[in-house]
Design an enzyme around this catalytic site. Structure first.
Site, mmCIF file in Angstrom:
data_model
loop_
_atom_site.group_PDB
_atom_site.id
_atom_site.type_symbol
_atom_site.label_atom_id
_atom_site.label_comp_id
_atom_site.label_asym_id
_atom_site.label_seq_id
_atom_site.Cartn_x
_atom_site.Cartn_y
_atom_site.Cartn_z
ATOM 1 N N GLU A 162 0.945 -1.340 0.117
ATOM 2 C CA GLU A 162 0.007 0.040 0.187
ATOM 3 C C GLU A 162 0.905 1.227 0.060
ATOM 4 O O GLU A 162 1.989 1.199 0.416
ATOM 5 C CB GLU A 162 -0.886 0.082 1.183
ATOM 6 C CG GLU A 162 -0.284 -0.167 2.474
ATOM 7 C CD GLU A 162 -1.075 -0.513 3.805
ATOM 8 O OE1 GLU A 162 -2.103 -1.341 3.337
ATOM 9 O OE2 GLU A 162 -0.685 -0.413 4.723
ATOM 10 N N CYS B 52 3.876 8.135 0.953
ATOM 11 C CA CYS B 52 4.474 7.311 1.780
ATOM 12 C C CYS B 52 4.103 5.953 1.181
ATOM 13 O O CYS B 52 3.324 5.600 0.643
ATOM 14 C CB CYS B 52 3.262 7.413 3.270
ATOM 15 S SG CYS B 52 3.853 5.919 4.236
ATOM 16 N N CYS C 15 2.075 -2.752 15.147
ATOM 17 C CA CYS C 15 1.924 -2.422 13.734
ATOM 18 C C CYS C 15 1.390 -3.521 13.086
ATOM 19 O O CYS C 15 1.719 -4.818 13.195
ATOM 20 C CB CYS C 15 3.587 -2.427 13.361
ATOM 21 S SG CYS C 15 3.671 -2.185 11.578
ATOM 22 N N CYS D 4 0.245 1.741 8.955
ATOM 23 C CA CYS D 4 0.978 0.834 8.381
ATOM 24 C C CYS D 4 0.472 -0.406 8.324
ATOM 25 O O CYS D 4 0.344 -1.325 9.356
ATOM 26 C CB CYS D 4 2.395 0.783 9.107
ATOM 27 S SG CYS D 4 3.399 -0.344 8.279
ATOM 28 N N CYS E 222 7.192 -5.586 14.917
ATOM 29 C CA CYS E 222 6.545 -4.761 16.060
ATOM 30 C C CYS E 222 5.449 -5.100 16.534
ATOM 31 O O CYS E 222 3.929 -4.983 15.612
ATOM 32 C CB CYS E 222 6.835 -3.365 15.598
ATOM 33 S SG CYS E 222 8.470 -2.949 15.113
ATOM 34 N N CYS F 245 6.207 -7.461 6.549
ATOM 35 C CA CYS F 245 7.368 -6.995 7.370
ATOM 36 C C CYS F 245 7.707 -8.047 8.389
ATOM 37 O O CYS F 245 7.016 -8.756 8.951
ATOM 38 C CB CYS F 245 6.913 -5.602 8.236
ATOM 39 S SG CYS F 245 8.434 -5.178 8.904
#
Ligand code: SAH
Length: 371
Positions: free
Chosen positions: A101, A114, A128, A346, A125, A121
């Site tokens: 995205e 962005c 997130c 995110c 985290c 990922c």
């Protein structure tokens, strides 16, 4: 066009998209064409920021041949707008079906794009959405660059197609320092070919020390943002598990070297998580970390995600936190949370889409354990 490798249909390895090709590689493909043809295509794509089919000083036949050989990497899955059209979030499908995205944020005199550096990922985290989904794969340079070229075609980007008031931030999905080579090639394309100054490009990292060290040795002084969120190792180990590999002290040393080499102010990102990292003690620890680095702190109210059972700190707490930082001699900005209504944190749009289309996700093997 006769004798051109394009006509011989020599598809380069790994089915690249047009933006995967360097200028030299595109020149090789256009071999047999008059030499100004390369300039026309390259300038059209990157200086004028036009889609290939609108580069009308090049024949339709040649444009079609290029498009057939080097088709787009991204297919638009969904567009969502918020903040009266000034925030536009786009979800893209890559050729292998992975989703990424990008978000366009238009302000009065500038536009910020962005973009994502990876599909998913591996950093894990806890708060997130991308970390909760896990890692699919790195993006190629073309997949990164095409996000910018494609996003600039949205009507909300009309003014920024031509003017220079464009910022690019690697704050979408993924950890840019874990895909360093492709990210850096994209930065060079933005800078050298699109004319976007290094000061208008920001790389945000969870704190991968080897990547920051490479950035320190690189020639372009891009902005560096570090997602800190906790300034003691015990808490940061939980929130951002990569801290177990690169703890705070090691990170600070590396950041001090970046600052010395680049003479650029570093930003520390701090998601304000209610009852987790918003106490007086957290302020004191953050101030003690930020001050020697002369870092600027960005306070971002947590965007709640379904996989994390916490809420953002109340606005009054965030304001008190910022004032307290100031009293410790640390500059802080409270970031307006753009696009909350469209889950613009995110990985969130993608996470939502995955629920909707019922895809199952595998956890990434290189993933750092979050507990
Ligand atoms: N991996 C990189 C870049 C992607 S995340 C990094 O960690 O910096 C971009 C920024 O969004 C980071 O500061 C990240 O901590 C923040 N972020 C991610 N999810 C968030 C959420 N749910 N609420 C608020 N900020 C979030």
């Amino acid at each position: 066009m006769r004798g051109s490798p394009l006509m011989a249909s020599q598809r380069p390895a790994d089915d690249p998209c047009l933006a995967d090709l360097s200028r030299t590689e595109l020149g090789e493909l256009l071999d047999g064409e008059p030499s100004y043809r390369l300039d026309q295509v390259w300038e059209g794509l990157y200086r004028q920021r036009r889609p290939l089919d609108e580069i009308t000083n090049v024949s339709k036949a040649l444009r079609s041949a290029i498009a057939d050989l080097l088709p787009p990497a991204l297919g638009l899955v969904r567009t969502q707008s918020a903040d009266r059209g000034s925030t536009v979030k786009q979800l893209w499908s890559l050729r292998d079906g992975h989703l990424v995205e990008s978000v366009l944020m238009r302000y009065r005199n500038r536009t910020t794009l962005c973009i994502s550096s990876q599909a998913g990922c591996a950093m894990g985290c806890s708060f997130c959405a991308s970390g909760q989904i896990g890692f699919d794969r790195n993006l190629s340079v073309g997949e990164i660059v095409e996000q910018v070229l494609a996003t600039l075609q949205h009507p909300s980007a009309a003014t920024s197609r031509s003017s220079g008031a464009l910022n690019i931030v690697f704050m979408g999905m993924g950890e840019p320092m874990a895909n360093y080579d492709a990210v850096w090639s994209a930065v060079e394309r933005f800078h050298g070919d699109m004319g976007i100054g290094a000061r208008h490009i920001t790389i945000s990292t969870v704190g991968l020390v080897p990547g920051i060290a490479r950035l320190t040795a690189a020639d372009l002084p891009v902005n560096l943002a570090v997602s800190l969120h906790a300034a003691n190792d015990r808490m940061r180990d939980r929130i951002a598990p990569i801290n177990r590999t690169y703890p705070l002290r090691e990170l600070a040393k590396c950041l001090a070297e970046y600052r010395r080499a680049k003479r650029r102010r570093i930003s520390l990102e701090w998601a304000m998580i209610g009852g987790v990292n918003d106490s007086d003690r957290d302020v004191a620890e953050l101030a003690a970390y930020a001050r020697p680095l002369a870092a600027h702190v960005n306070l971002i109210p947590l965007n709640p995600t379904p996989g994390y059972g916490h809420e953002p700190s109340p606005q009054s707490t965030i304001e008190r936190f910022a004032a307290e930082l100031a009293s410790h001699g640390v500059n802080a900005t409270i970031r307006a949370n753009r696009g909350t209504s469209i889950d613009a944190a995110c990985g969130q749009l993608r996470a939502d889409k995955q629920v909707a289309i019922g895809r199952t996700r595998r956890r990434a093997s290189p993933r750092v354990q979050s507990r």
